[in-house]
Design an enzyme around this catalytic site. Sequence first.
Site, PDB file in Angstrom:
ATOM      1  N   HIS A 175       0.078  -7.921  17.794  1.00 25.56           N
ATOM      2  CA  HIS A 175      -1.188  -9.095  17.423  1.00 25.56           C
ATOM      3  C   HIS A 175      -1.796  -9.360  18.885  1.00 25.56           C
ATOM      4  O   HIS A 175      -0.887  -9.801  20.056  1.00 25.56           O
ATOM      5  CB  HIS A 175      -1.487 -10.263  16.808  1.00 25.56           C
ATOM      6  CG  HIS A 175      -0.216 -10.804  17.458  1.00 25.56           C
ATOM      7  ND1 HIS A 175      -0.278 -11.833  18.537  1.00 25.56           N
ATOM      8  CD2 HIS A 175       1.949 -11.238  17.421  1.00 25.56           C
ATOM      9  CE1 HIS A 175       1.032 -12.391  18.533  1.00 25.56           C
ATOM     10  NE2 HIS A 175       1.802 -12.330  17.993  1.00 25.56           N
ATOM     11  N   LYS A 192       0.643  -1.130   0.172  1.00 25.88           N
ATOM     12  CA  LYS A 192      -0.299   0.066  -0.194  1.00 25.88           C
ATOM     13  C   LYS A 192       1.405   1.130  -0.318  1.00 25.88           C
ATOM     14  O   LYS A 192       0.050   2.274  -0.862  1.00 25.88           O
ATOM     15  CB  LYS A 192      -1.087   0.145   1.423  1.00 25.88           C
ATOM     16  CG  LYS A 192      -1.529   1.039   1.197  1.00 25.88           C
ATOM     17  CD  LYS A 192      -2.673   1.500   2.568  1.00 25.88           C
ATOM     18  CE  LYS A 192      -3.565   0.263   2.664  1.00 25.88           C
ATOM     19  NZ  LYS A 192      -4.546   0.652   4.246  1.00 25.88           N
TER      20      LYS A 192
END
Length: 110
Positions: free
Chosen positions: A97, A49
């Site tokens: 995470h 991205k």
Amino acid sequence: MIKLSIETRKLEDIEKLSERIGDFFTEGEQKNSKITLAGKLAAKDAFFKNIGVGKPYRLYKKLEINRMPSGRPFIKILDSQLSQKLSGYKISISISHTKEESVAVCVLYK
């Protein structure tokens, strides 16, 4: 110039890819747990991205997410053309995470 991108991936995203895991990760990466793979996939997505690649499906294996001895993640670019394109830039990533979801931030700077 500084460019920043962020991506998230869920554990279920990796479970959905289980039959095609080799399309997204190198052999070395595939040895990781599913939640670690979710973080690595988020990092790859954030990177692509950041450099403006909208659909990087054929490019995932041209990157490998590794860790320094300190545990800090880094991107190893395995493709010479991509590496040459980004030769004037430094890349920094961070991955975190929970048990179910991963997040990755990618910063590109000169």
